[in-house]
Design a protein around this motif. Structure first.
Motif, PDB file in Angstrom:
ATOM      1  N   ARG A 134     -12.526 -31.113   7.639  1.00  0.00           N
ATOM      2  CA  ARG A 134     -11.589 -31.169   9.061  1.00  0.00           C
ATOM      3  C   ARG A 134     -10.844 -30.026   9.636  1.00  0.00           C
ATOM      4  N   LYS A 135     -11.133 -29.468  10.729  1.00  0.00           N
ATOM      5  CA  LYS A 135      -9.912 -27.633  10.797  1.00  0.00           C
ATOM      6  C   LYS A 135      -8.188 -28.503  11.433  1.00  0.00           C
ATOM      7  N   TRP A 136      -7.722 -27.886  10.279  1.00  0.00           N
ATOM      8  CA  TRP A 136      -6.271 -28.081  10.794  1.00  0.00           C
ATOM      9  C   TRP A 136      -5.223 -27.106  11.180  1.00  0.00           C
ATOM     10  N   SER A 137      -5.893 -25.952  10.638  1.00  0.00           N
ATOM     11  CA  SER A 137      -5.206 -24.791  11.975  1.00  0.00           C
ATOM     12  C   SER A 137      -5.315 -23.558  11.928  1.00  0.00           C
ATOM     13  N   SER A 138      -5.819 -22.810  12.007  1.00  0.00           N
ATOM     14  CA  SER A 138      -5.779 -21.459  12.599  1.00  0.00           C
ATOM     15  C   SER A 138      -4.790 -20.326  11.990  1.00  0.00           C
ATOM     16  N   LEU A 139      -4.287 -19.158  11.664  1.00  0.00           N
ATOM     17  CA  LEU A 139      -3.223 -18.810  11.871  1.00  0.00           C
ATOM     18  C   LEU A 139      -3.648 -17.042  11.735  1.00  0.00           C
ATOM     19  N   GLU A 140      -2.265 -16.376  11.899  1.00  0.00           N
ATOM     20  CA  GLU A 140      -2.828 -15.291  11.664  1.00  0.00           C
ATOM     21  C   GLU A 140      -1.576 -14.213  11.271  1.00  0.00           C
ATOM     22  N   LEU A 141      -2.028 -12.997  10.985  1.00  0.00           N
ATOM     23  CA  LEU A 141      -1.382 -11.989   9.504  1.00  0.00           C
ATOM     24  C   LEU A 141       0.214 -11.286  10.526  1.00  0.00           C
ATOM     25  N   PHE A 142       0.577 -11.141   9.884  1.00  0.00           N
ATOM     26  CA  PHE A 142       1.931  -9.874  10.501  1.00  0.00           C
ATOM     27  C   PHE A 142       3.083  -9.674   9.701  1.00  0.00           C
ATOM     28  N   PRO A 143       3.519  -8.519   9.619  1.00  0.00           N
ATOM     29  CA  PRO A 143       4.259  -7.945   8.053  1.00  0.00           C
ATOM     30  C   PRO A 143       5.825  -8.425   8.473  1.00  0.00           C
ATOM     31  N   VAL A 144       6.575  -9.044   8.133  1.00  0.00           N
ATOM     32  CA  VAL A 144       7.508  -9.578   6.796  1.00  0.00           C
ATOM     33  C   VAL A 144       8.526  -9.017   6.146  1.00  0.00           C
ATOM     34  N   VAL A 145       9.601  -9.346   6.432  1.00  0.00           N
ATOM     35  CA  VAL A 145      10.837  -8.334   5.250  1.00  0.00           C
ATOM     36  C   VAL A 145      12.112  -9.197   5.286  1.00  0.00           C
ATOM     37  N   SER A 146      13.049  -8.909   4.559  1.00  0.00           N
ATOM     38  CA  SER A 146      14.114  -9.927   4.678  1.00  0.00           C
ATOM     39  C   SER A 146      15.137  -8.310   5.360  1.00  0.00           C
ATOM     40  N   PRO A 147      16.216  -9.643   5.787  1.00  0.00           N
ATOM     41  CA  PRO A 147      17.046  -9.115   7.042  1.00  0.00           C
ATOM     42  C   PRO A 147      17.786  -7.305   6.024  1.00  0.00           C
ATOM     43  N   THR A 148      18.422  -7.715   5.092  1.00  0.00           N
ATOM     44  CA  THR A 148      19.006  -6.718   4.196  1.00  0.00           C
ATOM     45  C   THR A 148      17.754  -5.781   4.176  1.00  0.00           C
ATOM     46  N   LEU A 149      16.998  -6.165   3.596  1.00  0.00           N
ATOM     47  CA  LEU A 149      16.066  -5.093   3.875  1.00  0.00           C
ATOM     48  C   LEU A 149      16.195  -3.786   4.658  1.00  0.00           C
TER      49      LEU A 149
END
Length: 255
Positions: A90-105
């Motif tokens: 049973r399908k639970w979720s689809s997803l999409e991808l995108f860049p993430v970075v720490s606020p400090t960096l």
């Protein structure tokens, strides 16, 4: 005929034992994608424990298809194309991808455009196909030749990003809490849909076991609550809204 009859009665006895397992007490073993287990399931585990304090969970970080057939595992929450044969899916979720970075960096080394990624290390949670697809959607494939680190799964790449070691690819399911808490930010408004999805999977005979059904119901109710709490896309919490790009990702170690 004795061996055949004995096997048949043993099978009936085992099935009866599974069906008579109570819904709110006992042991339950669950195999889950490592990133999803660490970043989504465990933070919400308190609601399950409060509702079912007498269920003892064994949680296994894995996306191995062999877990589905293992007699030691009752239920799987896996990433794939849903083509597992002869089992409950049973399908639970689809997803999409995108860049993430720490606020400090990002504060120390600003990312104002895609070209600024050349000054950062790209953190891979697979063999590089995910980033390649996102960079293609952003018309920046030449950046693939820059600095990078490879991890065995997305959980490790996300963890490395939170520690400021580079830029990882997050997704709309597992990265949502980190974005909401400000541990990560999404510097761009572009996401790419993954080709595969998250699925609840188990052996057919486990589908009707009450304790398994209880956990399946909890998974879907928690997902619905999370979706309702997030009317805007996850990356919108960092100040930007994700724009979906019609690209697909083929990966074996996603999420």
């Amino acid at each position: 005929m004795l061996p055949a009859v004995s096997d048949a009665f043993d099978g009936i006895a085992a099935a009866t034992q599974r069906l008579t397992r109570p819904a709110s007490t006992g042991a339950l073993s669950v195999s889950c994608v490592p990133a999803l287990l660490s970043l989504w399931m465990i933070p919400r585990l308190g609601s399950f424990t409060a509702r079912y304090p007498d269920i003892r969970l064994t949680l296994i970080g894995s996306n191995d298809a062999q877990d589905i057939r293992s007699p030691d595992i009752d239920l799987c929450l896996h990433y794939g194309d849903g083509s597992w044969a002869d089992c409950f899916v049973r399908k639970w979720s689809s997803l999409e991808l995108f860049p993430v970075v720490s606020p400090t960096l990002i504060n120390n080394r600003p990312i104002r455009s895609v070209r600024d990624l050349a000054d950062h290390t790209l953190l891979h949670g697979d063999d590089g196909r995910e980033w390649r697809t996102w960079l293609a959607a952003a018309d920046a494939l030449d950046l693939e030749r820059g600095k990078r680190h490879y991890m065995v799964d997305a959980r490790l790449s996300i963890e490395a990003a939170t520690h400021g070691h580079g830029v990882a690819l997050g997704d709309t399911v597992t990265a949502s809490e980190l974005l909401a808490r400000g541990q990560l930010v999404a510097p761009f408004g572009l996401s790419v849909p993954a080709v595969d999805d998250f699925y609840v999977v188990c052996r057919n005979e486990m589908r009707t076991v009450p304790i398994v059904q209880v956990f399946i119901d909890w998974l879907f109710s928690e997902k619905e609550l999370a979706d309702n709490r997030s009317a805007a896309p996850a990356a919108g919490r960092s100040g930007r809204h994700l724009k979906r790009r019609q690209a697909t990702i083929s990966t074996t170690n996603a999420a």
